[in-house]
Design a protein around this motif. Structure first.
Motif, PDB file in Angstrom:
ATOM      1  N   HIS A 144      81.044  55.933 -49.104  1.00 55.58           N
ATOM      2  CA  HIS A 144      81.758  55.585 -47.884  1.00 55.58           C
ATOM      3  C   HIS A 144      81.336  56.475 -46.716  1.00 55.58           C
ATOM      4  O   HIS A 144      81.129  55.993 -45.593  1.00 55.58           O
ATOM      5  CB  HIS A 144      83.269  55.669 -48.087  1.00 55.58           C
ATOM      6  N   VAL A 145      81.192  57.770 -46.945  1.00 51.77           N
ATOM      7  CA  VAL A 145      80.758  58.653 -45.855  1.00 51.77           C
ATOM      8  C   VAL A 145      79.338  58.289 -45.425  1.00 51.77           C
ATOM      9  O   VAL A 145      79.023  58.271 -44.223  1.00 51.77           O
ATOM     10  CB  VAL A 145      80.875  60.129 -46.260  1.00 51.77           C
ATOM     11  N   ILE A 148      79.612  55.289 -43.253  1.00 54.97           N
ATOM     12  CA  ILE A 148      80.093  55.633 -41.908  1.00 54.97           C
ATOM     13  C   ILE A 148      78.951  56.195 -41.060  1.00 54.97           C
ATOM     14  O   ILE A 148      78.803  55.834 -39.882  1.00 54.97           O
ATOM     15  CB  ILE A 148      81.262  56.636 -42.009  1.00 54.97           C
ATOM     16  N   TYR A 149      78.159  57.076 -41.637  1.00 55.33           N
ATOM     17  CA  TYR A 149      76.994  57.584 -40.899  1.00 55.33           C
ATOM     18  C   TYR A 149      76.081  56.436 -40.486  1.00 55.33           C
ATOM     19  O   TYR A 149      75.596  56.386 -39.347  1.00 55.33           O
ATOM     20  CB  TYR A 149      76.204  58.572 -41.762  1.00 55.33           C
ATOM     21  N   ARG A 151      76.709  53.039 -40.211  1.00 51.53           N
ATOM     22  CA  ARG A 151      77.285  52.042 -39.310  1.00 51.53           C
ATOM     23  C   ARG A 151      77.769  52.634 -37.989  1.00 51.53           C
ATOM     24  O   ARG A 151      77.432  52.125 -36.916  1.00 51.53           O
ATOM     25  CB  ARG A 151      78.462  51.347 -40.016  1.00 51.53           C
ATOM     26  N   ASP A 152      78.552  53.699 -38.058  1.00 51.02           N
ATOM     27  CA  ASP A 152      79.259  54.183 -36.876  1.00 51.02           C
ATOM     28  C   ASP A 152      78.484  55.205 -36.064  1.00 51.02           C
ATOM     29  O   ASP A 152      78.668  55.286 -34.851  1.00 51.02           O
ATOM     30  CB  ASP A 152      80.613  54.775 -37.291  1.00 51.02           C
ATOM     31  N   THR A 200      76.275  45.973 -43.370  1.00 47.11           N
ATOM     32  CA  THR A 200      77.410  46.770 -42.907  1.00 47.11           C
ATOM     33  C   THR A 200      78.580  45.900 -42.444  1.00 47.11           C
ATOM     34  O   THR A 200      79.732  46.319 -42.545  1.00 47.11           O
ATOM     35  CB  THR A 200      76.992  47.732 -41.786  1.00 47.11           C
ATOM     36  N   THR A 204      82.243  46.375 -43.961  1.00 49.49           N
ATOM     37  CA  THR A 204      83.417  46.584 -43.106  1.00 49.49           C
ATOM     38  C   THR A 204      84.562  45.670 -43.528  1.00 49.49           C
ATOM     39  O   THR A 204      85.732  46.087 -43.586  1.00 49.49           O
ATOM     40  CB  THR A 204      83.049  46.323 -41.636  1.00 49.49           C
ATOM     41  N   GLU A 233      89.551  56.389 -42.860  1.00 51.01           N
ATOM     42  CA  GLU A 233      88.213  56.142 -42.330  1.00 51.01           C
ATOM     43  C   GLU A 233      88.161  56.451 -40.837  1.00 51.01           C
ATOM     44  O   GLU A 233      87.209  57.085 -40.353  1.00 51.01           O
ATOM     45  CB  GLU A 233      87.813  54.688 -42.576  1.00 51.01           C
ATOM     46  N   ILE A 237      85.622  59.108 -39.034  1.00 48.82           N
ATOM     47  CA  ILE A 237      84.719  58.701 -37.945  1.00 48.82           C
ATOM     48  C   ILE A 237      84.931  59.590 -36.729  1.00 48.82           C
ATOM     49  O   ILE A 237      83.970  60.084 -36.118  1.00 48.82           O
ATOM     50  CB  ILE A 237      84.938  57.224 -37.574  1.00 48.82           C
TER      51      ILE A 237
END
Length: 244
Positions: A144-145, A148-149, A151-152, A200, A204, A233, A237
Motif C-alpha cells: 500500500h505504501v 501511494i508513492y 499513484r499520489d 492504479t 483505488t 491512507e 499521503i
C-alpha cells in the motif's frame, strides 16, 4: 486487532532501532495485537544494506542468480518493514526514467504501448519477506505504501512486476494484477518470468471497497482488506507530501 498510527515526527521509540545519524523516521507504525512494526523508506546506507541482506538470503533460497543489492538510485524507492530493529520485509518501487525500467530488458514491447498512450509506468522489484513473518498486514502495508508513492507522489497509471510463473497466481489473486505477457527467459535471474500489470485506478477502487477491514472482510481473500483504511491512507499521503 490492527491499529495504525501515522507518525508525525519519529517512528519507534527504541533507540537501538534508530541509531543516531542513520535514523530515518517511520512513515507509519502498525500494531497487531502485541506486535509492532514500522514502514520506512530505506534512504540511508544502513537500511539499504539491511534490505539487501534479506533480499539476497531469500533469493538465494529460491535459487535465483544475479546481484540483488539495493543501491542508491534517485528513481527508486526502497521500503522496509522493521520490527525491534530488524528488517522483516522489503519492497522497492522503480520509477520510469531515461534508462527505463528493469523489466524493459525482457518486456519492453509490452510496456512501450502504455507509454505511447500517455500512461506513466513504474515497476515493483526486490520483494522479500522474512520466512518467520506470517502476517498479511506486513505485506499489505508494504504494497500500500508503494502504491501511494506510485499513484499520489509520482502520478503513475500502471504498475508492472516480473514474477516467476509459479508465483503469478499470488499477484492475480492477492493484488488483482493481470498477465500482460506470458513466460519469457529472464537473464537477470536466470529463470523464466511472466509480466504482470496493476492499474492504479482499479487499486483505488479496491481500497475504497475493503481496505482496513482485515480479517473481517467478507468474501474477499485478497491483500486489499489489509491495506490501510481510506482515512489512514489520507494521513499517510499527507505525511509523505510534507516530507517530500
Amino acid at each position: 486487532m490492527i491499529d495504525t498510527v501515522v507518525t508525525e515526527e519519529v517512528g519507534h521509540s527504541n533507540t537501538a532501532d534508530h541509531g543516531s545519524e542513520s535514523y530515518s523516521p517511520n512513515i507509519v507504525d502498525v500494531a497487531i495485537n502485541e506486535s509492532v512494526f514500522g514502514i520506512r523508506a530505506a534512504d540511508v546506507d544502513e537500511h539499504r544494506n539491511s534490505a539487501s541482506m534479506l533480499i539476497s538470503k531469500m533469493y538465494a533460497w529460491r535459487g535465483y542468480s544475479g546481484n540483488h543489492t539495493v543501491g542508491k538510485d534517485p528513481n527508486r524507492i526502497t521500503l522496509t518493514a522493521t520490527s525491534k530493529g530488524e528488517v522483516i520485509g522489503t519492497l522497492s518501487l522503480n520509477l520510469d526514467s531515461d534508462v527505463g525500467l528493469l523489466c524493459d530488458q525482457v518486456f519492453k514491447d509490452h510496456i512501450d504501448p502504455y507509454r505511447a498512450n500517455g500512461g506513466k509506468v513504474c515497476e515493483l522489484i526486490k520483494l522479500a519477506i522474512d520466512p518467520g513473518v506470517k502476517s498479511k498486514a506486513v505485506l499489505g502495508s508494504l504494497f500500500h505504501v508503494a502504491f501511494i508513492y506510485a499513484r499520489d507522489l509520482h502520478g503513475c497509471s500502471d504498475i508492472f512486476i516480473e514474477v516467476n510463473p509459479r508465483h503469478r497466481r499470488f499477484y492475480e489473486a492477492m493484488l488483482d494484477f493481470v498477465v500482460e505477457c506470458e513466460s519469457r527467459p529472464n537473464p537477470r535471474v536466470d529463470a523464466p518470468a511472466v509480466l504482470l500489470r496493476g492499474n492504479t485506478a482499479l487499486g483505488t477502487r479496491r481500497i475504497a471497497e475493503v481496505a482496513g477491514q482485515g480479517d473481517h472482510a467478507v468474501g474477499d481473500r485478497s491483500l486489499f482488506p489489509y491495506f490501510f483504511s481510506p482515512r489512514e491512507e489520507a494521513g499517510i499521503i499527507a505525511r509523505l507530501k510534507r516530507i517530500g
